[in-house]
Structures are given as structure tokens and as C-alpha cells.
Scaffold this active site. Structure first.
Site, mmCIF file in Angstrom:
data_model
loop_
_atom_site.group_PDB
_atom_site.id
_atom_site.type_symbol
_atom_site.label_atom_id
_atom_site.label_comp_id
_atom_site.label_asym_id
_atom_site.label_seq_id
_atom_site.Cartn_x
_atom_site.Cartn_y
_atom_site.Cartn_z
ATOM 1 N N TYR A 53 0.788 -1.208 0.072
ATOM 2 C CA TYR A 53 0.185 0.047 -0.048
ATOM 3 C C TYR A 53 0.752 1.327 0.110
ATOM 4 O O TYR A 53 0.454 2.133 -0.612
ATOM 5 C CB TYR A 53 -0.997 -0.107 1.135
ATOM 6 C CG TYR A 53 -2.181 -1.055 0.895
ATOM 7 C CD1 TYR A 53 -3.243 -0.659 -0.106
ATOM 8 C CD2 TYR A 53 -2.068 -2.120 1.410
ATOM 9 C CE1 TYR A 53 -3.976 -1.548 -0.500
ATOM 10 C CE2 TYR A 53 -2.952 -3.371 1.067
ATOM 11 C CZ TYR A 53 -4.052 -2.897 0.360
ATOM 12 O OH TYR A 53 -4.955 -3.810 -0.419
ATOM 13 N N ARG A 56 1.488 1.702 -3.525
ATOM 14 C CA ARG A 56 0.229 2.248 -4.188
ATOM 15 C C ARG A 56 0.051 4.003 -4.142
ATOM 16 O O ARG A 56 -0.389 4.514 -4.842
ATOM 17 C CB ARG A 56 -0.908 1.340 -3.986
ATOM 18 C CG ARG A 56 -1.094 -0.052 -3.989
ATOM 19 C CD ARG A 56 -1.597 -0.570 -5.304
ATOM 20 N NE ARG A 56 -0.457 -0.549 -6.329
ATOM 21 C CZ ARG A 56 0.621 -1.207 -6.097
ATOM 22 N NH1 ARG A 56 0.936 -2.032 -5.284
ATOM 23 N NH2 ARG A 56 1.462 -0.907 -7.174
ATOM 24 N N ASP A 89 -7.991 5.033 -4.830
ATOM 25 C CA ASP A 89 -7.362 6.494 -5.019
ATOM 26 C C ASP A 89 -8.260 7.488 -4.997
ATOM 27 O O ASP A 89 -9.313 7.318 -4.700
ATOM 28 C CB ASP A 89 -6.890 6.411 -6.484
ATOM 29 C CG ASP A 89 -7.917 6.179 -7.624
ATOM 30 O OD1 ASP A 89 -8.804 7.219 -7.418
ATOM 31 O OD2 ASP A 89 -7.987 5.449 -8.488
ATOM 32 N N HIS A 104 -14.219 0.581 -0.673
ATOM 33 C CA HIS A 104 -13.041 -0.349 -0.476
ATOM 34 C C HIS A 104 -11.940 0.452 0.352
ATOM 35 O O HIS A 104 -10.938 0.026 0.615
ATOM 36 C CB HIS A 104 -12.641 -1.083 -1.538
ATOM 37 C CG HIS A 104 -13.405 -2.012 -2.049
ATOM 38 N ND1 HIS A 104 -13.406 -2.623 -3.325
ATOM 39 C CD2 HIS A 104 -14.761 -2.450 -1.573
ATOM 40 C CE1 HIS A 104 -14.197 -3.574 -3.499
ATOM 41 N NE2 HIS A 104 -15.057 -3.517 -2.451
ATOM 42 N N GLY A 169 -15.789 0.444 -15.687
ATOM 43 C CA GLY A 169 -14.599 -0.088 -15.549
ATOM 44 C C GLY A 169 -14.403 -0.961 -14.231
ATOM 45 O O GLY A 169 -13.378 -0.994 -13.455
ATOM 46 N N THR A 170 -15.471 -1.723 -14.024
ATOM 47 C CA THR A 170 -15.371 -2.871 -13.067
ATOM 48 C C THR A 170 -15.763 -4.196 -13.551
ATOM 49 O O THR A 170 -16.738 -4.266 -14.514
ATOM 50 C CB THR A 170 -16.190 -2.359 -11.863
ATOM 51 O OG1 THR A 170 -16.152 -3.632 -10.992
ATOM 52 C CG2 THR A 170 -17.486 -2.091 -12.326
ATOM 53 N N SER A 171 -14.991 -5.160 -13.378
ATOM 54 C CA SER A 171 -15.223 -6.646 -13.688
ATOM 55 C C SER A 171 -16.348 -7.163 -13.109
ATOM 56 O O SER A 171 -16.778 -8.316 -13.381
ATOM 57 C CB SER A 171 -13.921 -7.641 -13.605
ATOM 58 O OG SER A 171 -13.734 -7.636 -12.022
HETATM 59 P P1 OAD Z 1 -10.950 -5.513 -11.972
HETATM 60 O O1 OAD Z 1 -9.411 -5.146 -12.340
HETATM 61 O O2 OAD Z 1 -11.546 -6.440 -11.723
HETATM 62 O O3 OAD Z 1 -11.687 -4.896 -13.225
HETATM 63 C C1 OAD Z 1 -11.223 -3.798 -14.101
HETATM 64 C C2 OAD Z 1 -12.107 -3.598 -15.275
HETATM 65 O O4 OAD Z 1 -11.885 -2.311 -15.799
HETATM 66 C C3 OAD Z 1 -12.345 -4.455 -16.539
HETATM 67 O O5 OAD Z 1 -13.703 -4.917 -16.721
HETATM 68 C C4 OAD Z 1 -11.842 -3.837 -17.736
HETATM 69 O O6 OAD Z 1 -12.200 -4.359 -18.856
HETATM 70 C C5 OAD Z 1 -11.939 -2.542 -17.363
HETATM 71 N N1 OAD Z 1 -11.002 -1.406 -18.020
HETATM 72 C C6 OAD Z 1 -9.743 -1.710 -18.160
HETATM 73 N N2 OAD Z 1 -9.215 -0.677 -18.869
HETATM 74 C C7 OAD Z 1 -10.247 0.292 -18.858
HETATM 75 C C8 OAD Z 1 -10.436 1.588 -19.098
HETATM 76 N N3 OAD Z 1 -9.297 2.369 -20.134
HETATM 77 N N4 OAD Z 1 -11.690 2.289 -19.159
HETATM 78 C C9 OAD Z 1 -12.702 1.688 -18.599
HETATM 79 N N5 OAD Z 1 -12.580 0.293 -18.183
HETATM 80 C C10 OAD Z 1 -11.265 -0.260 -18.364
HETATM 81 O O7 OAD Z 1 -11.063 -4.179 -10.981
HETATM 82 P P2 OAD Z 1 -12.290 -3.952 -10.003
HETATM 83 O O8 OAD Z 1 -13.650 -4.490 -10.789
HETATM 84 O O9 OAD Z 1 -12.422 -2.419 -9.674
HETATM 85 O O10 OAD Z 1 -10.722 -4.713 -4.203
HETATM 86 O O11 OAD Z 1 -12.224 -4.696 -8.778
HETATM 87 C C11 OAD Z 1 -12.604 -4.647 -7.772
HETATM 88 C C12 OAD Z 1 -11.917 -4.958 -6.623
HETATM 89 O O12 OAD Z 1 -11.173 -6.026 -6.560
HETATM 90 C C13 OAD Z 1 -10.996 -3.903 -6.308
HETATM 91 O O13 OAD Z 1 -11.623 -2.722 -5.555
HETATM 92 C C14 OAD Z 1 -10.066 -4.311 -5.282
HETATM 93 C C15 OAD Z 1 -9.666 -5.902 -6.001
HETATM 94 O O14 OAD Z 1 -9.508 -6.908 -5.473
HETATM 95 C C16 OAD Z 1 -9.799 -4.885 -2.933
HETATM 96 O O15 OAD Z 1 -8.391 -5.105 -3.052
HETATM 97 C C17 OAD Z 1 -10.688 -5.035 -1.707
#
Ligand code: OAD
Length: 226
Positions: A53, A56, A89, A104, A169-171
Site C-alpha cells: 500500500y 500504491r 485512489d 473499499h 471499469g469494473t469486472s
Molecule cells: P478489475 O481489475 O477486476 O476490473 C477492471 C475493469 O476495468 C475490467 O472490466 C476492464 O475491462 C476494465 N477496463 C480496463 N481498462 C479500462 C479503461 N481504460 N476504461 C474503462 N474500463 C477499463 O477491477 P475492479 O472491478 O475495480 O478490491 O476490482 C474490484 C476490486 O477487486 C477492487 O476494488 C479490489 C480488487 O481486489 C480490494 O482490494 C478489496
């Protein structure tokens, strides 16, 4: 004023130069998530967790909000805008967003072990052995796997009041955050901005673009409905 709610994840900050977690080359390819981002990992090797961290946080000092963050903040001129983010962030705030809920946690804050005393540390590292006010170990103010997500109810309440939801931008793999969309009122428009295929919940308008381009497209659409 219409209420727009943005649900954002790591992809929101990708164009600022912050790695996502699960894409190719993402953070979880280089780090064992359970070692650096879980309560068990903290008990096993707190220095490794602090280093992760601290790195980061140092990186965050070097990056800037991208056009996507800025366009979201700019919508406050015409809409009530709430951001519910999984990101730790502070790029939404630095872009000017005034209502940001961090599900988070936040990199720029530290806390005691019980998470009852929170302090701003900015971009500074937490030093080995550093103590919180109550004498416990000072730790990053982050929600690790295995911990409660205290702001989830507040976030659900925000989503339930939305006139439109935009997911960026979340999976959608990490719960409870991924389940928030279920609190949206039936029939409201839901947009999803992501350059890759994401399991889209229900009736969603997908904008298959990066956050910045996707937000430009969305802004155009919003000027038509405003
Ligand atoms: P992920 O890394 O799982 O997903 C990222 C998403 O962003 C994917 O769907 C990509 O296709 C998309 N992506 C990539 N580049 C992009 C761009 N330029 N513009 C828009 N989208 C883009 O990240 P999160 O879903 O945020 O938690 O992950 C969720 C949580 O898992 C995080 O908060 C973290 C992690 O473990 C903890 O650490 C508790």
C-alpha cells in the site's frame, strides 16, 4: 435535478496510469491477492502489506485524474451526481467530484486496528512499527478481503435514489459491490462503459469504450435528454 449515480472500478483510473487488478498485466497477476489484500495476509506478514500500500500511495502521488474523471465531475453543473467507487485512489475528488463514497477504503488515510480512529496521511508511507493513537498498529484504511464493507448500505441507498446509473471499469466480480446495481429502481436507464466484455446486469446500454471516450459519448447523450 436528475440524480446520476456512477459506480466505478479500477478501469476508471486505468488511463491515469494505475493498473487494474484482473486485466492481463493487472496487479493480481504480480501479487497474491490473499497475501497483500486480506486480513489473513495482514496477520501473516504486515510489512509486505504495508509495502504494497505504501507503493500504491507513492504511485498515486505521481498520477492525475483523466478525462473520464473530469467529465464526471463536470456533470455537477447540470445534475446531482454521486460517485460510488471501489477505487482507493482519490482521483474522483481531485477531478472535482463532491460526493464520492469509497466502498473499499482510501489510500490517503490510515487507521487503528479496530478502524475506529481514522487519520489523513496524504501520500506518505506508513513506517514499520508505526502506532495508531490507541497504541495498536497503524494500518492502511482499506477494506481487505475478509472484512466488512461498512459503506455498502449507504451506497445501496444512493443507488436506490438514482434516476440513471452508469457503471464504469469494473469486472463486477467482487461482492457486495457487484450487487449494488440490484438496488436501482426498475426501468431507469443503466449504462455500462468498459472496453472489454463484462457480464452486464439486466437491461444495460453498453458503451464498449475506455472511460474517457465512453464518458464523451455519454455526455453527448445526456445533453439530449437534459
Ligand atoms: P478489475 O481489475 O477486476 O476490473 C477492471 C475493469 O476495468 C475490467 O472490466 C476492464 O475491462 C476494465 N477496463 C480496463 N481498462 C479500462 C479503461 N481504460 N476504461 C474503462 N474500463 C477499463 O477491477 P475492479 O472491478 O475495480 O478490491 O476490482 C474490484 C476490486 O477487486 C477492487 O476494488 C479490489 C480488487 O481486489 C480490494 O482490494 C478489496
Amino acid at each position: 435535478m436528475k440524480h446520476l449515480v456512477f459506480l466505478t472500478g479500477a478501469g476508471m483510473s486505468a488511463e491515469s496510469g494505475i493498473s487494474t487488478f484482473r486485466d492481463a498485466g493487472g496487479l493480481w497477476e504480480n501479487y497474491d491477492v490473499m497475501k497483500v489484500a486480506s486480513i489473513e495476509g495482514w496477520e501473516e506478514d504486515p510489512e509486505l502489506v504495508q509495502q504494497f500500500y505504501n507503493d500504491r500511495r507513492a504511485q498515486l502521488a505521481k498520477v492525475e485524474p483523466n478525462k473520464g474523471h473530469i467529465l464526471i465531475a463536470g456533470l455537477e453543473n447540470a445534475f446531482k451526481v454521486s460517485v460510488v467507487t471501489q477505487n482507493v485512489d482519490n482521483l474522483h475528488e481531485r477531478a472535482g467530484s463532491s460526493d464520492v463514497t469509497h466502498l473499499h477504503g482510501e489510500l490517503t488515510k490510515a487507521c487503528n486496528e479496530r478502524k475506529t480512529q481514522i487519520q489523513h496521511i496524504g501520500f506518505n508511507p506508513i513506517r514499520p512499527g508505526e502506532k495508531a493513537e490507541d497504541g495498536s498498529r497503524l494500518r492502511p484504511f482499506i477494506v481487505w478481503f475478509g472484512e466488512a464493507v461498512p459503506l455498502i448500505e449507504k451506497a445501496a441507498e444512493i443507488v436506490s435514489k438514482a434516476d440513471m446509473v452508469v457503471i464504469i471499469g469494473t469486472s463486477m466480480q467482487v461482492y457486495p459491490a457487484a450487487g449494488l446495481i440490484r438496488y436501482a429502481r426498475r426501468g431507469i436507464p443503466v449504462f455500462l462503459i468498459d472496453p472489454n466484455d463484462v457480464p452486464a446486469p439486466g437491461n444495460v446500454f453498453v458503451i464498449k469504450e475506455k472511460a474517457s471516450t465512453g464518458m464523451e459519448i455519454l455526455k453527448e447523450k445526456l445533453t439530449q435528454i437534459q
